[in-house]
Scaffold this active site. Structure first.
Site: not given
Length: 994
Positions: A687, A692-693, A695, A709, A817
């Site tokens: 999705i 960072s990765g 999901v 994640k 962030d």
């Protein structure tokens, strides 16, 4: 009869110990407030008098109440006008509470009042004109509320007023001339109000008793009036963040008592006047930065006992006066981006505790002063882009306090002192574009904190020492365009944090060291134009985040590793080597032709390759290769069926994973195990994907939905300046996110259920947010579902989450962030702050800031001081959240090609000034909310103030948004005088960091 007498006796006894009238008034005050912290615990109705109650002071002779101080008591409710019945009350402070509604229009009963402090509350409406009728009032502080409208004309009639502070409200109209009639004034502070454009009233020059004049960010235009030079008692003048133009008045030389002048962020021109402040005892800050000031820096200015001199980003020229070195209190000198010439003062640093020196981007020459760090506290020396020459003084190598040393783009020469290489606290050492020579000393082993080593375009020579591999924090090593020789040291493979290795155009030789697979975070590898030989190792295909590879102009031989096809390369150059064999199929097309030229033995379906020494194509060799490919294709077709059969058993294979390889760490009671999570990690369930990765949406067997994640190796960090400090590879965020989210319990922070880890796979399992991220929704064709009340609710939710991180966690947590993509939305559009991969716990001791060796954050959201100084605290998050607010109000992206070189913050400010409010607001929003939109826009502009000290705290931002939300929902906004949220709260999710 006897019973009646007994009752009368008890009644008489009770009446003998009843509370006096003033106590009864105060009891009514108590019952009108919500008191969650028990501030009124000592206010007991059984006492004779209120004089011993907390916050209450009485006259020793008459026992009448003359002072009430309930500052920071966390009480809430409307202003208690009954206090005016305390006839002797002279001092009243309700500072920093949640006093709401509006002030009574008639306060004339408070005849004795001398000091009234209602700052930092939630008061709304217009300022009551009757306050000016109080005959004894000397101190009036209404700062940090939501008062609106113009300043009443009656305020020009105060009789004894000495302090008037209306900072940080929503006042409009112009700064009016009648304020010059309050002849008794000593402090006038109107900063941070959205006044209409207007000039500084010349009549303010009549306030001859004035000591402080603060008109920061008051929408002032035009020139500074000469009449301000008449304010002989003025010690502090702040006209920053306006649109003032013209020169600094020459009459300022008559301000003989002034201690601080702030004029930055205007459009001033001309030269600094020849200051004549002979009686000055201290000058904490003269900040005229970001104007258009020209001329030389007056010697009279620098002869003062300066603490901080900030004149950056102007057009000053000439020499820096020698007298600046005589200021014993000087700790900060920032003069970057001017036109200054000459030498730095010879004694600079000898007489003061200098911490920060930045004279970059000028035309200074000469040598670095020998005594710059004589007192041993210098932390930053930035002198890039000048014409400094000579050698680095040996004394600088003894400056063990240094953290940033940037000497790039000068004319330095000679060898770098051995001690410089080993400074233990330096995280950035930049020596590029000079004429340094000699070798990298073995003492570099002591530079344990070094993150970036930038040596390009010098004359360094010799071998790269083995000790380079001991720098476990090194993220960037740039040594291109030098004369390095020898092979890469074997220890260099130990640099597992390395993100950039650029050694092109040297004389390096030998083969790749064994073990480069440990460079898991390597993003850029450039070894072009050296004399490397041997094979390109197969391990290079395991560098999963590598996207820039240049090995051209060497003597590499053998075949190109097929593993290169595993990489997602933006730049590939293997030209001019001795490579042979087939080009990997993924790269065998015309667009990669230039990447392989100059390798006579390479073959592939690219015109110009496979040429023999005489220039003709070796057709037999080509047909042989094609035959091999045909046979391989047949084998592949036969094998497809076998692979398909194996794929059908893929799910079963995953279930057979040895349970000993997985570690599950839970932070809540779970109703699932790790294997249910693994079963959902299919491409069909993806999705989202970020830095960072990836999901996944996971629907569990019990019907519950979670988000998973899956983290990958690393993420690229944004460049600091674009030409010096390149992007680095930072930690992938797993440890930071687990450490942060695992401890937090709050309704507006995304819930982390658990984490699952193996040696090569790391998963984070969160609560699922069905409406995705605010950024995706706001900037898509579905943004119409976000009406204005919903947007206010989202902003308030996110603000409460950040306020919890900043004020309720010990130590405070800085997210680092904050952006709309990291604010997730539930089914009812309730907002949660997410993605803590770069969060940091900030020590509140000292200045409350922490220096980061690299920039983390997203373009358009990074606070200006963070990008330049790398100092981070809660104010950095507040700036980023302000950008999110501007996104909600305008509907625009933080960075957009339409803005040109501006970002959203600068675009909003410019458009407001030139075209007005209507051209800023999101056209999808109903115009009936225009007043609320204006107020929230103001909150966003406060949060994005260029100066961190002027940004409100997140707790304050929450109060301001609550006030706006109350206006959107007046029917439910008040309950016993306290704001009540219109969404439900789950008490089980409240709490603090363990």
């Amino acid at each position: 009869m006897a019973l009646l007498i007994l009752l009368l006796c008890f009644h008489s006894l009770y009446m003998g110990h009843s509370l006096n009238q003033e106590g009864l008034y105060l009891q009514r005050v108590k019952f009108g407030f919500d008191d969650p912290d028990g501030a009124f615990t000592t206010w007991k109705d059984g006492d004779d008098s209120p004089c011993n109650w907390v916050g209450v002071t009485c006259d020793s002779a008459t026992q009448s109440v003359n002072s009430l101080d309930l500052s920071s008591a966390n009480i809430a409710g409307p202003f208690p006008s009954i206090l005016c019945r305390l006839r002797s009350l002279t001092f009243l402070s309700l500072y920093n509470n949640s006093i709401n509604s509006s002030l009574p229009k008639d306060l004339s009963e408070c005849q004795s009042l001398e000091h009234l402090d209602l700052a930092q509350n939630l008061l709304i409406g217009e300022l009551p004109s009757t306050i000016a009728d109080l005959p004894n009032l000397k101190h009036l502080d209404l700062a940090g509320n939501n008062f609106s409208g113009a300043i009443p004309a009656s305020f020009g009639g105060f009789r004894r007023l000495e302090v008037l502070s209306l900072v940080e409200n929503l006042l409009d109209g112009e700064v009016r001339a009648f304020l010059g009639n309050i002849s008794t004034l000593k402090q006038l502070n109107l900063s941070y109000n959205p006044f209409s454009p207007g000039q500084v009233p010349p009549e303010l020059g009549n306030l001859t008793n004035l000591e402080t004049l603060w008109l920061t960010q008051c929408n002032l235009v035009g020139p500074i009036p000469d009449s301000l030079g008449r304010l002989r008692r003025l010690t502090d003048l702040d006209l920053a963040l306006n649109s003032l133009n013209g020169p600094i008045p020459s009459s300022f030389t008559e301000l003989t008592s002034v201690v601080q002048i702030e004029l930055y962020n205007n459009s001033l021109t001309g030269e600094l006047p020849a200051f004549g402040w002979s009686n000055m005892t201290a000058l904490r800050l003269l900040d005229a930065s970001m104007n258009g000031l020209t001329g030389t820096i007056p010697d009279e200015l620098c002869s003062l006992p300066l603490e901080s001199l900030n004149l950056y980003e102007n057009q000053f020229e000439g020499n820096l006066p020698e007298t600046v070195a005589k200021s014993p209190n000087l700790y900060e000198l920032r003069l970057f981006r001017n036109r200054l010439t000459g030498y730095l003062p010879r004694d600079l640093g000898k007489n003061s505790l200098l911490l920060w020196v930045d004279v970059s981007s000028n035309q200074f020459s000469g040598e670095i002063p020998v005594g710059l760090c004589e007192n041993g506290v210098l932390e930053e020396l930035l002198i890039i882009h000048n014409s400094f020459s000579g050698e680095i003084p040996a004394s600088l190598g003894e400056c063990r306090s240094l953290t940033r040393l940037r000497l790039g783009n000068n004319k330095f020469s000679g060898e770098v002192p051995a001690a410089i290489w080993g400074l233990p606290r330096v995280y950035l050492l930049e020596l590029s574009e000079n004429s340094f020579s000699g070798e990298i000393a073995k003492t570099i082993a002591g530079a344990s904190n070094l993150s970036a080593l930038i040596l390009s375009r010098n004359k360094f020579s010799g071998d790269i020492p083995e000790e380079i591999g001991w720098l476990e924090n090194l993220m960037e090593f740039t040594g291109s365009d030098n004369h390095f020789t020898g092979s890469l040291p074997a220890s260099i493979v130990k640099l597992d944090q390395l993100g950039t290795l650029d050694l092109h155009n040297n004389g390096l030789s030998g083969e790749f060291p064994i073990g480069i697979h440990s460079w898991k975070k390597l993003n850029e590898l450039n070894l072009a134009d050296n004399e490397f030989s041997g094979n390109i190792p197969d391990e290079i295909g395991a560098l999963s985040v590598l996207n820039y590879l240049d090995l051209s102009g060497n003597q590499f031989s053998g075949k190109i590793p097929l593993g290169l096809q595993n990489l997602k390369l933006n730049q590939l150059n293997l030209s001019n080597n001795w490579l042979s064999g087939d080009i990997p199929p993924s790269y065998a097309n015309e667009i990669y032709k230039d990447s392989f030229l100059g390798n006579p033995g390479l073959c592939g379906d690219i015109a110009g390759l496979c040429e023999s020494a005489d220039g003709h194509k070796n057709l037999g060799y080509v047909w042989l290769l094609r035959s091999i490919f045909i046979i391989a294709g047949l084998v592949l077709i036969v094998g497809v069926a076998w692979f398909y059969w194996k794929y059908r058993n893929f799910k079963r294979a995953k279930r057979e994973i040895d349970t000993s390889k997985w570690t599950l760490m839970s932070f809540h009671k779970l109703s699932f195990n790790e294997f249910e999570i693994l079963d959902c990690l299919d491409e069909d369930n993806v999705i989202g994907s970020g830095s960072s990765g990836r999901v996944y949406k996971a629907v569990l067997s019990n019907g519950e939905v979670v988000a998973v994640k899956k983290l990958w190796g690393g993420t690229k960090i944004v460049d600091e300046s674009g030409d010096v400090e390149k992007g680095q590879i930072q930690d992938d965020g797993f440890e930071a996110e687990v450490e942060t989210l695992g401890k937090i319990r709050h309704k507006n922070i995304v819930k982390l259920w658990c984490c699952c880890t193996t040696w090569d796979c790391r998963l984070l399992v969160y609560e699922y947010m069905p409406n995705g991220s605010l950024g995706d929704l706001l900037h898509s064709n579905k943004s119409g579902s976000l009406d204005w009340p919903t947007r206010v609710k989202i902003a308030l939710d996110a603000a409460e989450g950040l306020s919890y991180l900043h004020h309720d966690c010990v130590p405070p947590i800085v997210h680092r962030d904050v952006k709309s993509n990291n604010i997730l939305l539930g089914g009812d559009f309730g907002a949660r702050v997410a993605d803590f991969g770069v969060a940091k716990a900030v020590d509140a001791i000292g200045k409350g800031t922490k220096s980061m060796s690299v920039i983390a954050g997203s373009c358009g959201y990074i606070a200006p001081e963070y990008a330049y100084t790398l100092r981070v605290n809660e104010k950095s998050d507040i700036y980023s959240f302000g950008v999110v607010i501007l996104e909600l109000v305008t509907g625009r992206l933080p960075v957009d090609p339409e803005f040109g070189e501006k970002d959203l913050v600068k675009w909003v400010c410019t458009t407001l000034d030139q075209k007005g409010l209507d051209h800023v607001l999101d056209p999808k929003l109903d115009s009936c909310f225009k007043d609320e939109l204006r107020k929230v826009l103001n909150i966003g502009l406060l949060c994005t103030n260029p100066l961190p000290i002027n940004r409100p705290s997140m707790r304050r931002v929450v109060k301001m948004l609550q006030s706006v939300e109350a206006e959107n929902h007046p029917s439910i906004a008040h309950k016993d005088g306290k704001l009540t949220p219109y969404y439900s709260e789950d008490a089980s999710d409240q709490g603090s960091v363990a």
